[in-house]
Design a protein around this motif. Structure first.
Motif, PDB file in Angstrom:
ATOM      1  N   VAL A 160       8.245  29.932 -15.915  1.00 31.53           N
ATOM      2  CA  VAL A 160       8.649  28.386 -16.080  1.00 31.53           C
ATOM      3  C   VAL A 160       7.612  27.677 -15.216  1.00 31.53           C
ATOM      4  CG1 VAL A 160      10.205  26.736 -15.302  1.00 31.53           C
ATOM      5  CG2 VAL A 160      10.944  28.827 -16.572  1.00 31.53           C
ATOM      6  N   ALA A 161       6.752  26.779 -16.066  1.00 33.03           N
ATOM      7  CA  ALA A 161       5.817  25.956 -15.578  1.00 33.03           C
ATOM      8  C   ALA A 161       5.890  24.500 -15.543  1.00 33.03           C
ATOM      9  CB  ALA A 161       4.335  26.287 -15.974  1.00 33.03           C
ATOM     10  N   GLU A 162       6.860  24.029 -16.635  1.00 36.66           N
ATOM     11  CA  GLU A 162       7.258  22.868 -16.950  1.00 36.66           C
ATOM     12  C   GLU A 162       8.479  22.669 -17.416  1.00 36.66           C
ATOM     13  OE1 GLU A 162       4.600  21.336 -20.245  1.00 36.66           O
ATOM     14  OE2 GLU A 162       3.349  22.249 -18.938  1.00 36.66           O
ATOM     15  N   PRO A 163       9.024  21.369 -17.604  1.00 40.03           N
ATOM     16  CA  PRO A 163      10.515  21.418 -17.750  1.00 40.03           C
ATOM     17  C   PRO A 163      10.633  22.100 -19.108  1.00 40.03           C
ATOM     18  CG  PRO A 163       9.710  19.384 -16.777  1.00 40.03           C
ATOM     19  CD  PRO A 163       8.492  20.312 -16.808  1.00 40.03           C
ATOM     20  N   LYS A 164       9.849  21.776 -20.177  1.00 35.92           N
ATOM     21  CA  LYS A 164      10.319  22.338 -21.466  1.00 35.92           C
ATOM     22  C   LYS A 164      10.547  23.971 -21.383  1.00 35.92           C
ATOM     23  CE  LYS A 164       5.348  23.178 -22.810  1.00 35.92           C
ATOM     24  NZ  LYS A 164       4.291  22.876 -23.734  1.00 35.92           N
ATOM     25  N   ASP A 165       9.942  24.701 -20.567  1.00 33.24           N
ATOM     26  CA  ASP A 165      10.198  26.075 -20.384  1.00 33.24           C
ATOM     27  C   ASP A 165      11.497  26.330 -20.070  1.00 33.24           C
ATOM     28  OD1 ASP A 165       7.636  26.514 -20.841  1.00 33.24           O
ATOM     29  OD2 ASP A 165       6.994  26.252 -18.900  1.00 33.24           O
ATOM     30  N   MET A 166      12.243  25.125 -19.343  1.00 32.85           N
ATOM     31  CA  MET A 166      13.444  25.460 -18.859  1.00 32.85           C
ATOM     32  C   MET A 166      14.569  25.480 -20.113  1.00 32.85           C
ATOM     33  SD  MET A 166      13.843  25.974 -15.401  1.00 32.85           S
ATOM     34  CE  MET A 166      15.415  24.956 -15.006  1.00 32.85           C
ATOM     35  N   GLU A 167      14.360  25.027 -21.116  1.00 29.96           N
ATOM     36  CA  GLU A 167      15.130  24.631 -22.049  1.00 29.96           C
ATOM     37  C   GLU A 167      15.809  26.106 -22.673  1.00 29.96           C
ATOM     38  OE1 GLU A 167      13.247  22.470 -25.435  1.00 29.96           O
ATOM     39  OE2 GLU A 167      13.032  20.945 -23.984  1.00 29.96           O
ATOM     40  N   GLY A 168      17.279  25.894 -22.633  1.00 27.68           N
ATOM     41  CA  GLY A 168      18.069  27.338 -23.181  1.00 27.68           C
ATOM     42  C   GLY A 168      18.234  28.374 -22.135  1.00 27.68           C
ATOM     43  N   LEU A 169      17.718  28.277 -20.781  1.00 28.23           N
ATOM     44  CA  LEU A 169      18.209  29.071 -20.057  1.00 28.23           C
ATOM     45  C   LEU A 169      19.300  28.733 -19.296  1.00 28.23           C
ATOM     46  CD1 LEU A 169      14.789  29.383 -17.945  1.00 28.23           C
ATOM     47  CD2 LEU A 169      15.450  30.974 -19.659  1.00 28.23           C
ATOM     48  N   LYS A 170      20.264  30.071 -18.914  1.00 28.15           N
ATOM     49  CA  LYS A 170      21.516  29.629 -18.182  1.00 28.15           C
ATOM     50  C   LYS A 170      21.087  29.856 -16.872  1.00 28.15           C
ATOM     51  CE  LYS A 170      23.097  33.263 -20.488  1.00 28.15           C
ATOM     52  NZ  LYS A 170      24.122  34.384 -21.149  1.00 28.15           N
ATOM     53  N   MET A 171      21.479  28.921 -16.159  1.00 30.03           N
ATOM     54  CA  MET A 171      20.965  29.032 -14.544  1.00 30.03           C
ATOM     55  C   MET A 171      22.204  28.981 -13.798  1.00 30.03           C
ATOM     56  SD  MET A 171      17.698  29.274 -14.767  1.00 30.03           S
ATOM     57  CE  MET A 171      17.271  28.679 -12.925  1.00 30.03           C
ATOM     58  N   ARG A 172      22.110  29.507 -12.763  1.00 30.22           N
ATOM     59  CA  ARG A 172      23.152  29.648 -11.712  1.00 30.22           C
ATOM     60  C   ARG A 172      22.967  28.526 -10.718  1.00 30.22           C
ATOM     61  NH1 ARG A 172      23.167  29.616  -5.771  1.00 30.22           N
ATOM     62  NH2 ARG A 172      25.536  29.939  -5.275  1.00 30.22           N
ATOM     63  N   VAL A 173      23.905  27.616 -10.308  1.00 28.09           N
ATOM     64  CA  VAL A 173      23.792  26.533  -9.422  1.00 28.09           C
ATOM     65  C   VAL A 173      24.870  26.681  -8.401  1.00 28.09           C
ATOM     66  CG1 VAL A 173      22.938  24.947 -10.989  1.00 28.09           C
ATOM     67  CG2 VAL A 173      25.237  24.942 -10.891  1.00 28.09           C
ATOM     68  N   MET A 174      24.740  26.069  -7.187  1.00 29.99           N
ATOM     69  CA  MET A 174      25.784  25.893  -6.358  1.00 29.99           C
ATOM     70  C   MET A 174      27.192  25.194  -6.708  1.00 29.99           C
ATOM     71  SD  MET A 174      23.722  25.375  -2.591  1.00 29.99           S
ATOM     72  CE  MET A 174      22.760  24.128  -2.859  1.00 29.99           C
ATOM     73  N   THR A 175      28.064  25.398  -6.110  1.00 30.95           N
ATOM     74  CA  THR A 175      29.282  24.883  -6.518  1.00 30.95           C
ATOM     75  C   THR A 175      29.534  23.309  -6.033  1.00 30.95           C
ATOM     76  OG1 THR A 175      30.466  25.778  -4.503  1.00 30.95           O
ATOM     77  CG2 THR A 175      30.545  27.291  -6.486  1.00 30.95           C
ATOM     78  N   ALA A 176      28.839  22.528  -6.585  1.00 31.78           N
ATOM     79  CA  ALA A 176      29.053  21.098  -6.610  1.00 31.78           C
ATOM     80  C   ALA A 176      28.185  20.649  -7.779  1.00 31.78           C
ATOM     81  CB  ALA A 176      28.387  20.579  -5.234  1.00 31.78           C
ATOM     82  N   PRO A 177      28.939  19.226  -8.269  1.00 32.61           N
ATOM     83  CA  PRO A 177      28.544  18.797  -9.651  1.00 32.61           C
ATOM     84  C   PRO A 177      27.219  18.359  -9.645  1.00 32.61           C
ATOM     85  CG  PRO A 177      30.601  18.025  -9.179  1.00 32.61           C
ATOM     86  CD  PRO A 177      30.192  18.690  -7.863  1.00 32.61           C
ATOM     87  N   VAL A 178      26.569  18.025  -8.246  1.00 36.64           N
ATOM     88  CA  VAL A 178      25.303  17.249  -8.498  1.00 36.64           C
ATOM     89  C   VAL A 178      24.195  18.364  -8.903  1.00 36.64           C
ATOM     90  CG1 VAL A 178      24.754  17.939  -5.898  1.00 36.64           C
ATOM     91  CG2 VAL A 178      23.657  15.769  -6.903  1.00 36.64           C
ATOM     92  N   TRP A 179      24.443  19.687  -8.498  1.00 34.03           N
ATOM     93  CA  TRP A 179      23.562  20.559  -8.787  1.00 34.03           C
ATOM     94  C   TRP A 179      23.351  21.031 -10.451  1.00 34.03           C
ATOM     95  CZ3 TRP A 179      19.949  22.038  -5.257  1.00 34.03           C
ATOM     96  CH2 TRP A 179      20.345  21.485  -3.843  1.00 34.03           C
TER      97      TRP A 179
END
Length: 337
Positions: A160-179
């Motif tokens: 992942v080098a730019e935002p378009k590379d993030m499309e479709g990935l399932k990402m873990r985030v911390m347990t707060a809505p802002v993340w």
């Protein structure tokens, strides 16, 4: 016979004195979430705090360290601090933001240029005002913050080098809505997962990736389940040094001074260790077998343009504009000094 009686009386007296001393010792349960070894910044700092406090108070405070989420996850620890069942903890951003929403302002991405700026802002008027507000609203005292690492994206699918590379990935985030907002603004899907459950979620493929600093990636062996790391440095993440206010107010003036001074020592150790690992991210993570993806200034500008406005808009909708405006002003003041 009289001699024996005197010995028994003396022994009983010593026991009474010892018991009285123990009764006046204050137990301080100190929770954190990293492993119990000296390579973990949280634990090294906790051990330094323990030694410092017990030395300065001649043992009137008995610090008991519970590493590696032994007393529960972030939500449980924050509740424990409010109830007084946990006296002290070093807690990361997500669980704090869930209890004290203004802390989520620090999740606005690409705000700080480097550690020097971040530390100056958090050690100055902005951080002081936030600590005062948190105390008033939650009953939890925040002595200060140390680094949870500069957060970078990792995944097991592709570089992942730019935002378009993030499309479709399932990402873990911390347990707060802002993340959730942060990750979704870049085109990925977000799944909140508590910290203790993260390694399992990666191993089982529940999520493709996550975002964390070098310290946490190494400490939790996340590199075993992640092939790529992108050094975009989207958020300067924090561990806040928190204490139950009821417990703090039950201390003598000398004990309060000792605790406050010893937190400063612990915080400095914690910051130094984490910042050193962030500065050596490429070498450390490459050695662990990860493919390090550099992010150029132009690519980082694309991340900033995609994420910062949406996250700021979300934060304002949740907590109002006061804290985002205060943060902007503090950053601007630092740049103009």
């Amino acid at each position: 016979m009289k001699h024996t009686s005197k010995i028994l009386m003396a022994t009983a007296a010593i026991g009474l004195i010892a018991g009285t001393s123990a009764a006046f010792s204050k137990d301080l349960k100190y929770a954190h979430f990293q492993s119990a070894d000296l390579s973990s910044p949280k634990h090294a700092a906790a051990l330094a705090f323990e030694s410092c406090v017990e030395g300065k108070t001649s043992g009137s405070i008995d610090v008991q360290i519970f590493p590696a989420s032994q007393l529960g996850g972030g939500s449980e620890i924050m509740e424990g601090l409010q109830l007084g069942t946990v006296q002290m903890a070093a807690v990361h951003d997500g669980p704090i933001s869930a209890v004290y929403k203004p802390f989520s302002v620090l999740a606005i991405p690409y705000i700080f240029d480097d550690q020097a700026m971040a530390w100056s802002v958090m050690d100055g008027e902005f951080g002081d005002a936030m600590a005062e507000d948190m105390l008033a609203k939650t009953g939890i005292r925040m002595f200060g913050v140390a680094d949870n690492g500069v957060r970078n994206f990792t995944n097991n699918v592709r570089p992942v080098a730019e935002p378009k590379d993030m499309e479709g990935l399932k990402m873990r985030v911390m347990t707060a809505p802002v993340w959730v907002t942060l990750v979704e603004s870049l085109g990925a899907s977000a799944t909140p997962v508590p910290w203790p459950e993260l390694p399992g979620a990666l191993q089982q493929g529940v999520v493709d990736g996550q975002e964390n600093g070098v310290t946490n990636i190494v400490n939790a062996s996340l590199y075993q389940h992640q092939k790529y790391v992108s050094l975009d440095g989207h958020v300067f993440s924090w561990h806040a040094y928190l204490m139950s206010e009821d417990f703090f107010q039950g201390l003598s003036d000398a004990e309060k001074t000792a605790v406050t001074q010893c937190v400063e020592i612990a915080k400095t150790i914690h910051r130094g260790m984490t910042a050193a690992q962030d500065a050596n991210a490429t070498a450390i993570l490459s050695e662990k077998g990860m493919e390090v993806v550099p992010v150029s200034p132009d690519q980082k500008a694309k991340f900033r343009a995609a994420a910062q406005p949406k996250v700021r808009e979300f934060v304002v909708s949740e907590i109002g504009a006061e804290w985002p405006d205060r943060l902007d002003a503090a950053v601007e003041a630092y740049r103009n000094q």
